[in-house]
Motif scaffolding. Structure first.
Motif, PDB file in Angstrom:
ATOM      1  N   GLU A 177     -11.263  15.505  53.047  1.00 62.63           N
ATOM      2  CA  GLU A 177     -12.651  15.762  53.591  1.00 62.63           C
ATOM      3  C   GLU A 177     -13.542  16.403  52.556  1.00 62.63           C
ATOM      4  OE1 GLU A 177     -12.619  18.177  57.282  1.00 62.63           O
ATOM      5  OE2 GLU A 177     -11.548  16.493  58.340  1.00 62.63           O
ATOM      6  N   LYS A 178     -13.021  17.220  51.732  1.00 66.14           N
ATOM      7  CA  LYS A 178     -13.919  17.892  50.598  1.00 66.14           C
ATOM      8  C   LYS A 178     -12.974  18.138  49.559  1.00 66.14           C
ATOM      9  CE  LYS A 178     -17.568  21.181  50.101  1.00 66.14           C
ATOM     10  NZ  LYS A 178     -18.506  22.114  50.641  1.00 66.14           N
ATOM     11  N   VAL A 179     -13.569  18.082  48.352  1.00 65.14           N
ATOM     12  CA  VAL A 179     -13.229  18.774  47.221  1.00 65.14           C
ATOM     13  C   VAL A 179     -13.969  19.782  46.551  1.00 65.14           C
ATOM     14  CG1 VAL A 179     -12.046  18.382  44.726  1.00 65.14           C
ATOM     15  CG2 VAL A 179     -12.051  16.593  46.374  1.00 65.14           C
ATOM     16  N   TYR A 180     -13.756  21.042  46.659  1.00 63.76           N
ATOM     17  CA  TYR A 180     -14.540  22.161  46.246  1.00 63.76           C
ATOM     18  C   TYR A 180     -14.961  22.105  44.747  1.00 63.76           C
ATOM     19  CZ  TYR A 180     -14.266  23.686  50.999  1.00 63.76           C
ATOM     20  OH  TYR A 180     -14.378  23.888  52.480  1.00 63.76           O
TER      21      TYR A 180
ATOM     22  N   LYS B  27      -9.991  20.129  50.889  1.00 58.24           N
ATOM     23  CA  LYS B  27     -10.074  20.165  52.493  1.00 58.24           C
ATOM     24  C   LYS B  27      -9.419  18.723  52.964  1.00 58.24           C
ATOM     25  CE  LYS B  27     -12.436  21.497  56.474  1.00 58.24           C
ATOM     26  NZ  LYS B  27     -11.424  22.584  56.971  1.00 58.24           N
ATOM     27  N   VAL B  28      -8.203  18.797  53.522  1.00 57.83           N
ATOM     28  CA  VAL B  28      -7.849  17.324  54.117  1.00 57.83           C
ATOM     29  C   VAL B  28      -7.850  17.375  55.496  1.00 57.83           C
ATOM     30  CG1 VAL B  28      -6.554  17.068  52.046  1.00 57.83           C
ATOM     31  CG2 VAL B  28      -5.582  18.312  53.773  1.00 57.83           C
TER      32      VAL B  28
ATOM     33  N   ASN C  96       0.736  18.415  57.324  1.00 58.34           N
ATOM     34  CA  ASN C  96       1.389  17.163  57.314  1.00 58.34           C
ATOM     35  C   ASN C  96       1.185  16.441  55.747  1.00 58.34           C
ATOM     36  OD1 ASN C  96       1.823  17.123  60.006  1.00 58.34           O
ATOM     37  ND2 ASN C  96       0.474  15.508  60.429  1.00 58.34           N
ATOM     38  N   THR C  97       0.104  16.545  55.230  1.00 62.27           N
ATOM     39  CA  THR C  97       0.006  16.063  53.924  1.00 62.27           C
ATOM     40  C   THR C  97       0.799  16.748  52.698  1.00 62.27           C
ATOM     41  OG1 THR C  97      -2.387  15.640  54.434  1.00 62.27           O
ATOM     42  CG2 THR C  97      -1.644  15.642  51.959  1.00 62.27           C
ATOM     43  N   TYR C  98       0.960  18.233  52.839  1.00 63.83           N
ATOM     44  CA  TYR C  98       1.891  18.769  52.115  1.00 63.83           C
ATOM     45  C   TYR C  98       3.473  18.437  52.277  1.00 63.83           C
ATOM     46  CZ  TYR C  98       4.497  23.168  50.749  1.00 63.83           C
ATOM     47  OH  TYR C  98       5.392  23.832  50.235  1.00 63.83           O
TER      48      TYR C  98
ATOM     49  N   ASN D 279      -8.993  26.774  56.022  1.00 62.77           N
ATOM     50  CA  ASN D 279      -8.315  25.757  57.153  1.00 62.77           C
ATOM     51  C   ASN D 279      -8.075  24.452  56.655  1.00 62.77           C
ATOM     52  OD1 ASN D 279      -7.220  25.410  59.964  1.00 62.77           O
ATOM     53  ND2 ASN D 279      -9.298  24.403  60.096  1.00 62.77           N
ATOM     54  N   ASN D 280      -6.932  23.810  56.820  1.00 66.96           N
ATOM     55  CA  ASN D 280      -6.705  22.653  56.322  1.00 66.96           C
ATOM     56  C   ASN D 280      -7.068  22.288  54.732  1.00 66.96           C
ATOM     57  OD1 ASN D 280      -5.289  21.053  58.295  1.00 66.96           O
ATOM     58  ND2 ASN D 280      -7.170  20.911  59.484  1.00 66.96           N
ATOM     59  N   CYS D 281      -6.684  23.272  54.056  1.00 67.05           N
ATOM     60  CA  CYS D 281      -6.964  23.090  52.493  1.00 67.05           C
ATOM     61  C   CYS D 281      -5.614  23.304  51.677  1.00 67.05           C
ATOM     62  CB  CYS D 281      -7.655  24.253  52.047  1.00 67.05           C
ATOM     63  SG  CYS D 281      -9.504  23.968  52.476  1.00 67.05           S
TER      64      CYS D 281
END
Length: 352
Positions: free
Chosen positions: A279-282, A292-293, A298-300, A320-322
């Motif tokens: 969703e976003k790469v900071y 942010k995924v 799940n991805t981890y 959250n979700n990072c």
């Protein structure tokens, strides 16, 4: 600001342990002062407790004075010593940003010191006014990590200046990742701000994490208190020699940093194309990316099954979700991307 007013009274009055190698500083032909085994040279001798030779090298590298340096067993040692020097257990408190490096809070808890958190904004930036409003007459220290971990960004310089200028206590700026940033270190401000302590490390850019060598830079007065309470031989003979040799290879360190920054840029661009997962790469000023995924856990777990380990920061404030992803070698980064691309394609098929 009078430094003595910030020091714990028992530390101020403490008579430090005097070891043999601190009482005599020089060269001799016969050493019979430290109860050492006379055989198995040079390993039979205690190391220099103040690491004078190594500090001379570091001072030239950092363009400061040797008396402004404390060398610790990782950065965690000077972090712990800050609490021991300045904070009275169950009486004083410290203030820090949130999210940030977790060891500040652990060290506070170990030393029985209240730890106050001030949330960063949605861009992981510091608001000096909010931070200062969280302090009270019992606040002795403010911890700031810049570039910050886990967010990866530098904190706003003007906001940090406000904190240092208005806070009547110690400000610690942790610069573990400063070599990966294109901004100057706060070391240039040591003489300007007597309440400033800057932390750095050889673990990251220099690739010496296993050597456990951290650095605290401050005024001579503050460093004297670090030396007063640290364990006498906190940096062993092997580490001192190893670090000293590695400091001769600054060009190699710079080459590593250049490759990591190049890979960081490539990794950022590639991750941004994986729309079904990412969703976003900071923005990052470090050797890692906060990403942010859609489902961090799940991805981890999917990456673990493929032998790829990243850091799940899902439970951390504002994360959250990072996932926190360290920039690896070109080959390591390729394996990560290939794994994520397969997952991205699978999710694309499901969504259709």
């Amino acid at each position: 600001m009078e430094l003595e007013s910030l020091i714990r009274k028992n530390i101020l009055n403490l008579i430090p342990y005097s070891c043999a190698r601190s009482e005599f500083n020089g060269e001799a032909s016969v050493y019979l002062d430290a109860n050492e085994n006379p055989y198995n040279r040079p390993y039979n001798r205690y190391p220099d407790p103040l690491q004078r030779s190594l500090k001379e090298k570091i001072a030239k590298l950092k363009k400061i004075q040797p008396c402004q340096i404390m060398i610790g067993n990782g950065s965690d040692e000077p972090i712990d010593l800050v609490f021991r020097i300045f904070c009275e257990p169950q009486q004083n408190n410290v203030v820090s940003i949130d999210p940030t490096y977790g060891m500040y809070q652990v060290a506070a808890n170990i030393n029985h010191i209240e730890y106050k958190k001030v949330l960063l904004d949605e861009n992981y930036q510091l608001n000096a006014e909010r931070l200062l409003n969280a302090t009270d007459k019992y606040t002795k220290v403010i911890f700031l990590c810049s570039p910050n971990n886990p967010s990866g960004n530098l904190l706003n310089k003007l906001e940090i200046m406000k904190v240092i200028s208005f806070f009547q206590g110690i400000v610690v700026i942790d610069e573990a990742y400063i070599d990966f940033s294109n901004h100057a270190s706060w070391l240039v401000n040591l003489d300007k701000y007597p309440n400033l302590i800057v932390l750095q490390t050889f673990s990251k850019a220099w690739g010496m994490a296993s050597a456990r060598c951290g650095l605290a830079f401050a005024s001579k007065k503050i460093i004297n208190f670090f030396n007063k309470i640290k364990y006498p031989y906190n940096i062993n003979f092997f580490t001192q020699n190893f670090i000293s040799k590695c400091l001769n290879k600054e060009n190699k360190k710079n080459e590593w940093v250049k490759m990591i920054l190049s890979q960081r840029q490539l990794l950022t661009k590639t991750l941004q194309t994986l729309n079904n997962i990412v969703e976003k790469v900071y923005h990052s000023d470090t050797n890692f990316l906060l990403v942010k995924v859609k489902n961090a856990t799940n991805t981890y777990n999917e990456l673990i099954q493929k032998g790829i380990i990243v850091r799940n920061r899902n439970s951390i404030s504002l994360c959250n979700n990072c996932l926190r992803i360290t920039v690896g070698t070109e080959n390591e980064n390729r394996k990560l991307i290939e794994a994520l691309k397969k997952s991205n394609e699978k999710k694309s098929f499901i969504y259709r």
